[in-house]
Enzyme design. Structure first.
Site, PDB file in Angstrom:
ATOM      1  CB  CYS A 208      -0.917   0.010   1.214  1.00  0.00           C
ATOM      2  SG  CYS A 208      -1.948   1.480   1.258  1.00  0.00           S
TER       3      CYS A 208
ATOM      4  CB  CYS B  27      12.848   0.138 -43.127  1.00  0.00           C
ATOM      5  SG  CYS B  27      11.786  -0.580 -41.849  1.00  0.00           S
TER       6      CYS B  27
ATOM      7  CB  CYS C  56      -0.625   2.076 -39.083  1.00  0.00           C
ATOM      8  SG  CYS C  56      -1.838   1.673 -40.364  1.00  0.00           S
TER       9      CYS C  56
END
Lengths: 424, 455
Positions: free
Chosen positions: A137, A382, A392
């Site tokens: 916690c 690339c 995309c």
């Protein structure tokens, strides 16, 4: 249909979907509703010493996506604010009424042996199946020397775990805090202390947003705020990594892991299991949609397992662990190149501008006669980073195609370009 | 009141009910709807929607501003490209412009971002404490703008922004052009055109002189002498006539005349109602006319066109509005004769059925008659040649009947520019006119500043 039943750290449950220690498991009323809805188990919201904690108002805030989708959730609630006696009585009754469900009781008392020695027999007397130690916690309780204040010190984790194993015969699950640098140290400490399992992650220290009119963070209490514990979908990647770190740590090999963090669907759960979990805990998704979500989770998981030929969770638990490794062991000769499906392309140009501005200038924008643009990958530029595929908006429009480089597997440890390479 | 229709009855419905029927066709988005819709925008790069917008509004940028709770910024983005962005948001045929180009029309989704409604949301909800555009230092130049329609107003605003003084000459009582007088009432409701005008004029430096008409009490020669430059935005003031006998009979009227009356009246229940009516034409004006007559309470509205649905100038969206309003679209029929009753008032029309014969429209020889209390012609607007009668104006090179301009909106005469429907450049759309006005202002400014520097 696949068998979803599990035995996790000696605890049996009809399915791996447990509700995490949190408001949904705060009292008998909620837990009974959860069991009616079909949850395989619950971790009862953390019990502490009397007098019970007192909570503030308000308590929750969220990190929203553009359509008000809750991406992350934050709370400043403390452990149970009801007396120990009421909680123990309700746990006893619910376990009696629902004997087939896993009933785990979360505990947090001061880091003093006497405190644990006192509470553990009381908890065991309820007939529950195990205990979970709330060492995570991150808000409120650490200021009192509990919760994450314990979880952040491996020596304390080990010590308290050992006390629990000493004064209780129940399986002990140690819930780990992510608010540390290396979660493996905490897991190892729990392991040394004799833990039967670890569960993770607890919530992450967070401020979700700031109210710019009132100049105060959310959630607001009067004119102030405080950091809370972050959970929900947004923390899943962090949780998956921490689970994997422990799953592939030789020092804790075989230690059962209960996955927690942003699980809202069967697929989320399957991913945690694939990285080594034997059960999962859910909270935020239930808090946003109600207990009914377990129905789709069970159905989806079992159908997917059928489609894969997995008869039980064991059949795929940990299957992705072996494929998770350090960067230095990755194949440096592996090469993918983006390929745009021109039929699927809608011409938004996002791949182009992302690559052009921020990556490798590997997507050309070709102006067509009608003023529209065609986007083409320049193979030589690339590097296969996936950025175009990620930006995309059309699924499956950009494929990262593995190239046949003709080169053998080579990792950085053995790469001639590495000045510190290991001799082969 | 419209004299030629004064013999017709008045609508049965009361003013309040009629006002309801003429309420916004496309109601504004709620804030929540705008948030959801704006989040759908993919923020395209080299966005197809911008390419499709005649006024080149940076659509992805303004939508992103809406999505990020910056409505003011969104409005400023729109207005900086199109000062009449508010009316364009309402009257643009977005289905053939930005929204047609939206990438979300792709086969998987078939649902463009509602750009028009988002634009309206931005403009309607922006609250500017002062006019969002500042004027440059006074240039000392004065420019005459003829016509206070979208082209003229857009030109005037941009010129004022560049520090010039503008005088607009407007024939009618109100400025706004077709936004004030020509758009279907349910597309541009209440006094939006006047409110938009007031906003536009806040920039200062623009004076509008009403009641002046080129070829009447104004001549291009005078304007050319008195001002540093002249911009002509005189639209297409004449309605094409049928060319049949009795085409001025009571009961026969140009749709634009009726729409003008309808837009100006405070009480729709006082308009003449043709219970049975014929609208001739195939463009958006024909649809506007037919739909409005239907809303006024006509029982039988026939829109008649000599060719087929696919050849209609009105978009599919417009045709759907017509059908939704119980307008019957009759195709392949051309007017042959206006039918009159004993009192010489329209009682109907005889049509000749047509067909395509080797690409040429031919009468089939078959005819039919439609009964009607009124016939509205919406067969196109024409250039009002009477505007260009003074010696200088006659020299303007024409393209067809309209004024020839180059890409910078320059006419064949130095210092004289033109834009909007009165030129042959681009489409006859409000948004196109706004763009013309803007580009012309830039061209005028560039030219005047060049001469200042040279001096």
């Amino acid at each position: 249909m696949a068998d979803l039943s599990i035995e996790f750290a000696g605890i049996k449950a009809p399915n791996p979907f447990w509700l995490a220690s949190a408001p949904p498991t705060d009292k008998a009323y909620n837990v009974v509703r959860a069991f009616e809805a079909g949850w395989g188990g619950v971790v009862w919201k953390t019990l502490g010493e009397d007098p019970a904690a007192v909570n503030v108002s308000s308590r929750y805030s969220a990190h929203f996506g553009p359509n008000r989708q809750v991406q992350g959730f934050n709370n400043i609630e403390l452990i149970t604010d009801r007396s120990l006696e009421i909680n123990l009585r309700e746990i006893t009754q619910v376990k009696k009424d629902w004997p087939d469900r896993a009933m785990i009781v979360s505990l947090m008392v001061p880091c003093v042996e006497e405190s644990w020695k006192t509470i553990l027999p009381l908890v065991e007397a309820t007939g529950c199946d195990g205990i979970e130690l709330n060492f995570g916690c991150p808000h409120g309780m650490p200021e009192r020397g509990m919760g994450a204040a314990v979880g952040q010190v491996p020596e304390y984790v080990e010590m308290v775990t050992r006390w629990c194993k000493t004064y209780s015969s129940l399986p002990v699950i140690v819930k780990l805090t992510p608010n540390i640098t290396d979660v493996r140290l905490s897991a190892r400490a729990a392991y040394r202390g004799g833990a039967d399992a670890v569960s993770l992650i607890n919530t992450i220290n967070s401020i979700t947003s700031v109210n710019l009119e009132r100049m105060v963070a959310n959630p607001i209490v009067g004119s102030q705020s405080t950091h809370g514990g972050y959970c929900g979908s947004a923390v899943k990647p962090i949780a998956l990594n921490m689970v994997a770190e422990i799953a592939r740590d030789p020092e804790t090999r075989g230690l059962p892991i209960c996955g927690i963090g942003g699980i809202g669907s069967w697929r989320d759960a399957a991913e945690f299991v694939a990285l080594g979990c034997g059960a999962v805990q859910v909270c935020t998704a239930a808090m946003l949609h109600g207990f009914r979500i377990v129905e789709e989770m069970k159905d989806g998981l079992s159908r997917w397992m059928d489609s894969q030929g997995y008869a039980s969770l064991k059949d795929f638990s940990g299957r992705a662990v072996g494929n998770t490794t350090d960067w230095k062991y990755l194949d440096i000769n592996y090469q993918v190149i983006a390929k745009i499906d021109q039929d699927a392309c809608i011409g938004c140009g996002r791949c182009h501008i992302a690559c052009e501005d921020t990556a490798h200038q590997a997507i050309a924008s070709l102006t067509q006669a009608d003023g529209t643009h065609k986007y083409e990958v320049i193979d030589e530029e690339c590097v296969g980073c996936n950025l175009c595929q990620i930006t995309c908006p059309v699924e499956s429009c950009i494929e990262m195609v593995a190239q046949d480089t003709g080169k053998p597997f080579l990792d950085w440890l053995h790469d001639p370009r590495n000045p510190y390479r290991e001799a082969s | 009141m419209i004299d030629t229709l004064s013999h017709l009855p008045r609508p049965d419905a009361g003013a309040a009910e009629l006002a309801d029927r003429f309420a916004d066709l496309a109601p504004p988005l709620t804030a929540r709807q705008a948030a959801l819709e704006s989040a759908r925008c993919l923020y395209c790069y080299d966005a197809p929607c911008i390419n499709a917008c005649p006024s080149e509004i940076d659509i992805p940028s303004f939508i992103r501003n809406i999505s990020h709770e910056n409505v003011q910024g969104a409005a400023q983005t729109i207005l900086s490209a199109n000062i009449l962005g508010g009316s364009c948001a309402r009257v643009c045929p977005t289905e053939i412009l930005c929204q047609q180009a939206c990438v979300r029309n792709n086969a998987q989704e078939c649902a463009p971002v509602l750009i028009g409604l988002l634009q309206r949301h931005a403009i309607d909800n922006a609250q500017f404490s002062e006019h969002p555009f500042q004027r440059a230092a006074a240039s000392g130049k004065r420019i005459a703008v003829v016509g206070a329609g979208p082209a003229g107003l857009s030109c005037a605003h941009r010129l004022a922004m560049h520090g010039h003084e503008v005088v607009i000459f407007e024939a009618r009582e109100k400025a706004g052009g077709l936004n004030e007088y020509g758009i279907a009432k349910y597309k541009l409701v209440d006094d939006f055109a006047q409110r938009e005008l007031a906003f536009l004029l806040q920039i200062g430096g623009i004076e509008i002189r009403h009641g002046h008409k080129l070829g009447d009490d104004l001549s291009l020669s005078e304007l050319h002498q008195q001002f540093d430059s002249v911009f002509l935005g005189i639209g297409l003031a004449a309605s094409k006539r049928l060319g049949l006998a009795d085409d001025a009979a009571p009961g026969l009227l140009a749709a634009t005349d009726y729409i003008r009356e309808l837009r100006q009246t405070d009480d729709l229940s006082q308009l003449p109602l043709a219970r049975r009516c014929i609208v001739l034409g195939a463009g958006n004006t024909a649809i506007d006319m037919a739909v409005q007559m239907s809303k006024l309470g006509a029982d039988d509205v026939n829109l008649v066109y000599r060719r087929g649905l696919s050849e209609m100038g009105a978009t599919e969206h417009e045709q759907a509005i017509a059908k939704d309003n119980q307008v019957r679209l009759l195709t392949w029929a051309q007017p042959e004769q206006v039918l009159l009753d004993d009192q010489g008032q329209v009682r109907g029309m005889r049509f000749a059925r047509t067909r395509l014969d080797n690409g040429r429209l031919q009468a089939t020889g078959e005819t039919f008659e439609l009964a009607a209390d009124a016939i509205f012609t919406a067969i196109g607007q024409a250039f009002d040649g009477a505007a260009l009668v003074d010696p200088l104006a006659r020299e303007l090179q024409r393209e067809g009947e309209r004024i020839w301009v180059d890409a910078q909106l320059r006419t064949s005469l130095p210092g004289i520019y033109a834009g909007g429907d009165c030129t042959a450049l681009g489409q006859d759309l409000t948004v196109q006119a706004v763009q013309h006005g803007k580009l012309a202002a830039e061209a005028i400014h560039a030219h005047l500043m060049l001469t200042v520097e040279a001096a």
